[in-house]
Write a protein that holds these residues in place. Structure first.
Motif, PDB file in Angstrom:
ATOM      1  N   VAL A  66     -35.897 -12.841 -27.129  1.00 47.00           N
ATOM      2  CA  VAL A  66     -34.685 -13.697 -26.913  1.00 47.00           C
ATOM      3  C   VAL A  66     -33.570 -13.437 -28.051  1.00 47.00           C
ATOM      4  O   VAL A  66     -32.485 -13.217 -27.819  1.00 47.00           O
ATOM      5  CB  VAL A  66     -34.882 -15.163 -26.787  1.00 47.00           C
ATOM      6  CG1 VAL A  66     -33.536 -15.652 -26.448  1.00 47.00           C
ATOM      7  CG2 VAL A  66     -35.737 -14.983 -25.400  1.00 47.00           C
ATOM      8  N   SER A  67     -34.231 -13.663 -29.410  1.00 48.32           N
ATOM      9  CA  SER A  67     -33.192 -13.660 -30.521  1.00 48.32           C
ATOM     10  C   SER A  67     -32.366 -12.246 -30.501  1.00 48.32           C
ATOM     11  O   SER A  67     -31.060 -12.185 -30.515  1.00 48.32           O
ATOM     12  CB  SER A  67     -34.128 -13.559 -31.989  1.00 48.32           C
ATOM     13  OG  SER A  67     -34.483 -15.113 -31.966  1.00 48.32           O
ATOM     14  N   LEU A  68     -33.155 -11.076 -30.570  1.00 51.29           N
ATOM     15  CA  LEU A  68     -32.745  -9.686 -30.669  1.00 51.29           C
ATOM     16  C   LEU A  68     -31.727  -9.458 -29.407  1.00 51.29           C
ATOM     17  O   LEU A  68     -30.908  -8.775 -29.487  1.00 51.29           O
ATOM     18  CB  LEU A  68     -33.785  -8.691 -30.847  1.00 51.29           C
ATOM     19  CG  LEU A  68     -34.460  -8.748 -32.267  1.00 51.29           C
ATOM     20  CD1 LEU A  68     -35.547  -7.435 -32.106  1.00 51.29           C
ATOM     21  CD2 LEU A  68     -33.478  -8.653 -33.256  1.00 51.29           C
ATOM     22  N   GLY A  69     -32.272  -9.845 -28.039  1.00 50.08           N
ATOM     23  CA  GLY A  69     -31.622  -9.574 -26.964  1.00 50.08           C
ATOM     24  C   GLY A  69     -30.248 -10.224 -26.908  1.00 50.08           C
ATOM     25  O   GLY A  69     -29.328  -9.467 -26.293  1.00 50.08           O
ATOM     26  N   ALA A  70     -30.061 -11.366 -27.552  1.00 48.96           N
ATOM     27  CA  ALA A  70     -28.710 -12.051 -27.729  1.00 48.96           C
ATOM     28  C   ALA A  70     -27.967 -11.679 -28.693  1.00 48.96           C
ATOM     29  O   ALA A  70     -26.691 -11.744 -28.706  1.00 48.96           O
ATOM     30  CB  ALA A  70     -29.087 -13.576 -27.593  1.00 48.96           C
ATOM     31  N   LEU A  71     -28.394 -11.105 -29.834  1.00 46.78           N
ATOM     32  CA  LEU A  71     -27.868 -10.655 -30.957  1.00 46.78           C
ATOM     33  C   LEU A  71     -27.309  -9.248 -31.078  1.00 46.78           C
ATOM     34  O   LEU A  71     -26.148  -9.021 -31.537  1.00 46.78           O
ATOM     35  CB  LEU A  71     -28.894 -10.825 -32.151  1.00 46.78           C
ATOM     36  CG  LEU A  71     -28.330 -10.528 -33.571  1.00 46.78           C
ATOM     37  CD1 LEU A  71     -27.308 -11.518 -34.020  1.00 46.78           C
ATOM     38  CD2 LEU A  71     -29.282 -10.429 -34.625  1.00 46.78           C
ATOM     39  N   LEU A  72     -27.904  -8.405 -30.024  1.00 44.02           N
ATOM     40  CA  LEU A  72     -27.506  -7.011 -30.086  1.00 44.02           C
ATOM     41  C   LEU A  72     -26.831  -6.789 -28.599  1.00 44.02           C
ATOM     42  O   LEU A  72     -27.180  -7.284 -27.721  1.00 44.02           O
ATOM     43  CB  LEU A  72     -28.733  -6.081 -30.144  1.00 44.02           C
ATOM     44  CG  LEU A  72     -29.323  -6.021 -31.655  1.00 44.02           C
ATOM     45  CD1 LEU A  72     -30.841  -5.179 -31.500  1.00 44.02           C
ATOM     46  CD2 LEU A  72     -28.390  -5.085 -32.554  1.00 44.02           C
ATOM     47  N   PRO A  73     -25.844  -5.907 -28.872  1.00 43.55           N
ATOM     48  CA  PRO A  73     -25.308  -5.041 -27.560  1.00 43.55           C
ATOM     49  C   PRO A  73     -26.558  -4.407 -26.708  1.00 43.55           C
ATOM     50  O   PRO A  73     -27.231  -3.965 -27.507  1.00 43.55           O
ATOM     51  CB  PRO A  73     -23.988  -4.426 -28.096  1.00 43.55           C
ATOM     52  CG  PRO A  73     -24.321  -4.230 -29.390  1.00 43.55           C
ATOM     53  CD  PRO A  73     -25.067  -5.006 -29.975  1.00 43.55           C
ATOM     54  N   ARG A  74     -26.002  -3.782 -25.615  1.00 40.17           N
ATOM     55  CA  ARG A  74     -26.956  -2.952 -24.831  1.00 40.17           C
ATOM     56  C   ARG A  74     -27.365  -1.755 -25.579  1.00 40.17           C
ATOM     57  O   ARG A  74     -28.562  -1.312 -25.675  1.00 40.17           O
ATOM     58  CB  ARG A  74     -26.400  -2.760 -23.685  1.00 40.17           C
ATOM     59  CG  ARG A  74     -27.196  -1.941 -22.709  1.00 40.17           C
ATOM     60  CD  ARG A  74     -28.369  -3.019 -22.171  1.00 40.17           C
ATOM     61  NE  ARG A  74     -29.564  -1.853 -21.395  1.00 40.17           N
ATOM     62  CZ  ARG A  74     -30.274  -1.116 -21.971  1.00 40.17           C
ATOM     63  NH1 ARG A  74     -30.397  -1.160 -23.013  1.00 40.17           N
ATOM     64  NH2 ARG A  74     -31.300  -0.465 -20.905  1.00 40.17           N
TER      65      ARG A  74
END
Length: 361
Positions: A66-74
């Motif tokens: 969840v952290s990386l999914g929200a921190l990074l663009p696609r």
């Protein structure tokens, strides 16, 4: 029989069970719109600052995803160490679930250094190459070492200069804070960390972790990422109640538990070092000339990584379960991992050291 395999083996702290029982009263709005989640948010802001946002999840892998999914663009990738739990122990979940390519760098002592990022930063802006737009470090590290304040500040400043976000896998960040003797904010928010996976399961709770967003401007759509990652609990009050009890500033159970497990690891390390000195003084070495027993990295959190004969490891493991970490320099040597928990006692460590002495004859 006390196990030294993982702090996940330990039971839940009685105060955590009491908190769950107290939360099990009447009806409460689902999905986090409840008093226990509100209380957790209050405690998180006490420890991390008024801007902090709390997102409880089921487990550590979920918190990292969840952290990386929200921190990074696609199109973003994340730099991690070659021993990072994200990289070695989460079955590719960041890449499979969040679509985040991981870019590993060498970290012999568990810590990454900015100079190791060169192969990835040189490609920033090149659409043919993975874009390193985040760094994920683990505190305390997978090898039981702890980043100093200056080390983290250097990593964060360098990452931000490249336009990267910074995530901390803090499954054992309580142990790091206990070792450093600093409040949680001093080793996260005040150093510019953007997102933290705060661990509870390894520090006395039943289940659950919490994603703590320290810089709200760094993440996008985290509520949606948490849901689509299957980390949004309907009866969230039971997860939140545990974490709220752990972080309650009136008791600071998170710190008490971490301090206890660190102390037992220090006791264990002292005993191992003393035995290693005795073996060396008696002229007992491996046939290759290597020590029969030694620990390479410092013991700064709640784990010891000794190298010893496989036969000795197996004999001790029969009484006190633990895992092997990696092969030693010779086929009959192995590096093991001995982990202490919040409930490990001095007598448990003494019994383990007695079994170790017995195995060495």
């Amino acid at each position: 029989m006390a196990a030294f395999a993982s702090d996940n083996y330990a039971p839940a702290h009685p105060a955590i069970l009491d908190a769950v029982a107290a939360a099990n009263a009447g009806h409460a709005v689902s999905y986090g719109e409840d008093p226990w989640t509100d209380r957790l948010t209050e405690h998180v802001r006490h420890h991390f600052g008024d801007q902090a946002q709390a997102y409880p999840v089921f487990n550590g892998t979920g918190a990292n995803v969840v952290s990386l999914g929200a921190l990074l663009p696609r199109w973003g990738s994340a730099i991690v160490t070659d021993v990072a739990h994200l990289h070695t122990d989460e079955n590719g979940a960041p890449e499979r679930v969040a679509g985040v390519k991981l870019l590993p760098v060498d970290a012999p002592d568990g810590k990454m250094r900015p100079e190791s990022w060169g192969p990835y930063t040189i490609n920033l802006g090149d659409p043919h190459r993975p874009q390193a737009l985040a760094v994920s470090l683990t505190q305390s590290t997978e090898l039981g070492t702890v980043y100093s304040v200056d080390e983290v500040r250097g990593l964060v400043d360098t990452a931000h200069a490249y336009g990267m976000g910074v995530h901390v896998d803090g499954s054992r960040i309580a142990n790091a804070a206990a070792h450093l003797g600093l409040p949680l904010r001093a080793i996260t928010t005040d150093l510019g960390i953007d997102v933290l996976s705060f661990g509870g399961t390894k520090n006395g709770i039943l289940l659950g972790e919490v994603v703590v967003v320290l810089n709200p401007e760094s993440v996008h759509g985290i509520e949606f990422v948490r849901k689509m990652s299957m980390q949004l609990a309907s009866k969230m009050r039971y997860v939140s109640a545990q974490l709220a009890a752990l972080l309650d500033p009136e008791h600071d159970l998170w710190l008490a538990n971490a301090t206890a497990s660190n102390a037992r690891a220090t006791q264990l390390r002292d005993g191992v070092d003393a035995l290693a000195e005795e073996l060396a003084a008696d002229g007992r070495t491996h046939e290759s000339g290597a020590p029969l027993l030694h620990v390479t990295n410092p013991t700064q959190a709640n784990v010891v990584f000794p190298t010893l004969p496989r036969s000795v490891a197996d004999a001790v493991r029969a009484e006190h379960p633990f895992y092997d970490w990696r092969p030693g320099a010779h086929p009959d040597l192995v590096e093991s991992r001995w982990m202490c928990s919040w409930d490990t006692t001095e007598d448990d460590v003494d019994a383990f050291l007695a079994a170790l002495r017995k195995a060495f004859g």
